[in-house]
Design a protein around this motif. Structure first.
Motif: not given
Length: 253
Positions: A77-85
């Motif tokens: 995954e590339s988008w930081p908020p999605n990486i954390a989730k």
């Protein structure tokens, strides 16, 4: 009681759009689902392999719901908020989440995975998919097809040229897969009815699916949004049609 335009706008602007969970739209928008049942197909493929890669996993919701997962399961995954989730959701299930810029090369060795999956990828690097698949390995993906939800897109952007409307055609995907040396074993497409029941649903959707109306902000389109709100209040849900296609391709064994 009917909620005002300003109330609906404020509500839709304040809600988080992290991840790839659209449950906030329950009761506010509806979308027909493709007949093939992607997550079920994904689960069946995962049950038969020892290693799997899910590309552009979003918040990991689709992969998590398709378990149990193989012993070696990786998601990018590339988008930081999605990486954390995705990390919070997938790590307890045994999957590793790798931050990746969605540009070639994929950060894995040749022939690393039996299965590569991706639901609604924004970009598809076919040569890289073929490279990381082992002999006999499979790529399974549900993708957004041409002119998807363009009734809404063109409401804000005006009529789009034919070359834009044809972007992401399943025939092009099949040709690109073949060009990377993969055999396409399944290709299906459907257009599905989608309804937006209030202007808040429209705003949430455009904030979350950012490529539909690039650079969308309420401030920029406030007058047009108000007109659409009044249309929905007067005539009922705004109807559009999503385009989806399923592609399954196999690497020669």
């Amino acid at each position: 009681m009917t909620r005002t335009f300003d109330h609906l706008v404020a509500e839709a602007e304040s809600v988080s759009v992290d991840g790839w969970d659209f449950s906030w739209l329950d009761g506010r928008a509806t979308e027909q689902r493709p007949s093939w049942g992607y997550q079920q197909l994904m689960a069946a493929r995962l049950a038969r392999v020892h290693s799997a890669l899910d590309i552009q996993t979003g918040g990991g919701e689709v992969l998590a719901g398709a378990g149990p997962l193989p012993r070696l399961t990786v998601a990018t995954e590339s988008w930081p908020p999605n990486i954390a989730k995705a990390t919070r959701l997938l790590h307890p299930l045994g999957a590793v989440v790798v931050a990746d810029a969605d540009e070639p090369p994929l950060p894995f060795g040749d022939e690393s995975f039996d299965l590569v999956t991706s639901r609604h990828p924004v970009t598809i690097w076919w040569d890289e998919i073929a490279r990381v698949l082992g002999p006999g390995g499979t790529y399974l993906s549900q993708q957004v097809g041409p002119a998807s939800v363009f009734e809404l897109v063109e409401y804000f952007l005006g009529p789009q040229p034919e070359e834009v409307r044809r972007t992401r055609h399943p025939d092009d995907a099949a040709a690109d897969a073949a060009g990377a040396g993969l055999d396409v074993v399944d290709l299906r497409s459907e257009r599905l009815r989608t309804e937006f029941h209030d202007i808040g649903a429209v705003i949430y959707f455009l904030r979350k699916v950012i490529w539909m109306v690039p650079g969308f902000t309420v401030g920029q389109y406030r007058d047009r949004l108000r007109e659409l709100h009044e249309q929905i209040e007067r005539e009922g849900p705004f109807v559009a049609h999503t385009a989806r296609f399923l592609i399954e391709a196999r690497k020669k064994g």
